[in-house]
Design an enzyme around this catalytic site. Structure first.
Site, PDB file in Angstrom:
ATOM      1  N   ARG A   1       0.853  -1.180   0.000  1.00 17.03           N
ATOM      2  CA  ARG A   1       0.000   0.000   0.000  1.00 17.03           C
ATOM      3  C   ARG A   1       0.893   1.235   0.000  1.00 17.03           C
ATOM      4  O   ARG A   1       1.919   1.279   0.706  1.00 17.03           O
ATOM      5  CB  ARG A   1      -0.880   0.041   1.264  1.00 17.03           C
TER       6      ARG A   1
ATOM      7  N   GLU B   1      -3.912   6.893  -4.968  1.00 15.50           N
ATOM      8  CA  GLU B   1      -4.210   6.360  -6.297  1.00 15.50           C
ATOM      9  C   GLU B   1      -5.549   6.900  -6.820  1.00 15.50           C
ATOM     10  O   GLU B   1      -6.480   7.068  -6.032  1.00 15.50           O
ATOM     11  CB  GLU B   1      -4.256   4.823  -6.214  1.00 15.50           C
TER      12      GLU B   1
ATOM     13  N   HIS C   1      -0.942  -0.247  -9.931  1.00 16.55           N
ATOM     14  CA  HIS C   1      -1.524  -1.190  -8.973  1.00 16.55           C
ATOM     15  C   HIS C   1      -2.043  -2.429  -9.669  1.00 16.55           C
ATOM     16  O   HIS C   1      -3.244  -2.715  -9.687  1.00 16.55           O
ATOM     17  CB  HIS C   1      -2.652  -0.507  -8.182  1.00 16.55           C
TER      18      HIS C   1
HETATM   19  C1  8YV Z   1      -6.553  -5.881  -5.605  1.00 13.10           C
HETATM   20  C2  8YV Z   1      -5.413  -5.034  -3.584  1.00 13.10           C
HETATM   21  O1  8YV Z   1      -6.244  -6.311  -6.890  1.00 13.10           O
HETATM   22  O2  8YV Z   1      -6.069  -7.105  -2.740  1.00 13.10           O
HETATM   23  C3  8YV Z   1      -5.934  -5.908  -2.513  1.00 13.10           C
HETATM   24  O3  8YV Z   1      -6.197  -5.366  -1.423  1.00 13.10           O
HETATM   25  O4  8YV Z   1      -5.062  -3.948  -3.366  1.00 13.10           O
HETATM   26  C4  8YV Z   1      -5.268  -5.508  -4.968  1.00 13.10           C
HETATM   27  O5  8YV Z   1      -4.372  -6.562  -4.970  1.00 13.10           O
HETATM   28  C5  8YV Z   1      -7.451  -4.662  -5.689  1.00 13.10           C
HETATM   29  O6  8YV Z   1      -8.216  -4.692  -4.528  1.00 13.10           O
HETATM   30  C6  8YV Z   1      -8.363  -4.733  -6.922  1.00 13.10           C
HETATM   31  O7  8YV Z   1      -9.273  -5.785  -6.794  1.00 13.10           O
END
Ligand code: 8YV
Length: 307
Positions: free
Chosen positions: A237, A266, A284
């Site tokens: 993050r 983001e 991301h």
């Molecule tokens: C996801 C993410 O791809 O899993 C998470 O918390 O940040 C990412 O890996 C994102 O949530 C989109 O679905």
């Protein structure tokens, strides 16, 4: 007079793959609120229509919106991060929060290794060099960095951190980690604080969960300890790293380089990074493979159907 029972409403704060949305649309009235204005409009509704919300790890569920859904019983996260969900409110109200758990571990770990190699071997810079036709004027002027013998520190040795470590071991690196507590029977050196880990690392990989407990865990002091030859990889993050410190140090030479898949705000990315050749930037994409996103969406659909 027959009263045709309408489909139950399902609030979508983030998309799923089209095939999964079509499957849900046969069973639910999908209400899509993918942007802030649409979510704001829902606040006024104080809607009792929604018992289930589908979101992802980045969007989460704004606390005010959660509070405006009195019948909410399930938040199905298409991801593993829950740092954008008010877990205290969800717990107090008995709202179940489901995530895709271990499904994306391999994809995110693969992305971390891909970004690290791209950074160390100047893949993006060399790609631009060829596309610009500069090879005809002479060979690529830069030498990359070998992984073998490098000291790799992993901030957050959870499932993704461990998967990254396992991928890097065959490259002949020396592995160490920082967690709040040491893991039992772990083969890697443990550092009780991130500064100590950074001082003992050439490469610092951020794999820690987001949230208030890890905000700016990698701050200016940690980046100072990593040093002018050090590089940082972040697939966790943006909030875990002090982004202004990171950008300043990448720009003025106090940090050697960074491979970043995540950012503090983001999709906003500090524009000072755009001109830097010692940085690899990705929007991301850690879990963004077809196979992984299908498996994640399958998991979300199952959670919704078995709520
Ligand atoms: C996801 C993410 O791809 O899993 C998470 O918390 O940040 C990412 O890996 C994102 O949530 C989109 O679905």
């Amino acid at each position: 007079m027959s009263i045709i029972q309408g489909k139950p409403a399902l609030l979508m704060l983030a998309p799923l793959l089209a095939e999964h949305e079509a499957y849900l649309a046969e069973r639910f009235e999908l209400v899509r609120a993918y942007d802030a204005d649409a979510r704001q409009a829902l606040l006024a509704e104080r809607s009792e229509r929604f018992e289930v919300v589908v979101t992802n790890g980045v969007q989460g569920v704004p606390p005010a919106l959660m509070a405006a859904l009195p019948k909410l019983s399930l938040i199905a996260v298409n991801g593993v991060g829950v740092d954008a969900i008010d877990l205290e409110q969800a717990g107090a109200r008995g709202i179940r929060v489901s995530t895709t758990d271990d499904i994306l571990t391999d994809a995110v770990a693969d992305q971390a290794v891909a970004l690290l190699l791209a950074l160390l071997r100047q893949v993006c810079v060399a790609d631009r060099f060829v596309r610009a036709g500069r090879w005809r004027q002479g060979g690529f002027p830069l030498l990359g960095t070998s992984l073998r013998g490098q000291r790799v520190g992993i901030i957050g040795l959870g499932r993704i951190g461990q998967a990254i470590a396992e991928r890097l071991r065959p490259f002949g690196v020396e592995l160490a980690y920082h967690n709040r507590r040491a893991l039992a029977d772990c083969a890697y050196a443990y550092h009780p604080d991130p500064c100590s880990l950074a001082a003992a690392s050439d490469i610092l990989v951020v794999a820690a969960a987001g949230g208030t407990g890890s905000r700016h865990l990698v701050d200016g002091q940690v980046l100072e300890a990593l040093g002018a030859e050090g590089v940082l990889v972040n697939v966790a993050r943006g909030s875990v790293v002090d982004e202004s410190e990171l950008v300043a140090r990448l720009s003025d030479g106090r940090l050697g380089g960074a491979a970043l898949d995540v950012f503090a705000e983001e999709p906003q990315v500090p524009e000072a990074l755009f001109a830097l050749d010692n940085v690899v930037l990705q929007p991301h994409l850690g879990s963004a493979t077809l196979q992984t996103r299908r498996a994640m969406a399958d998991h979300v659909v199952r959670a919704v159907l078995t709520r």
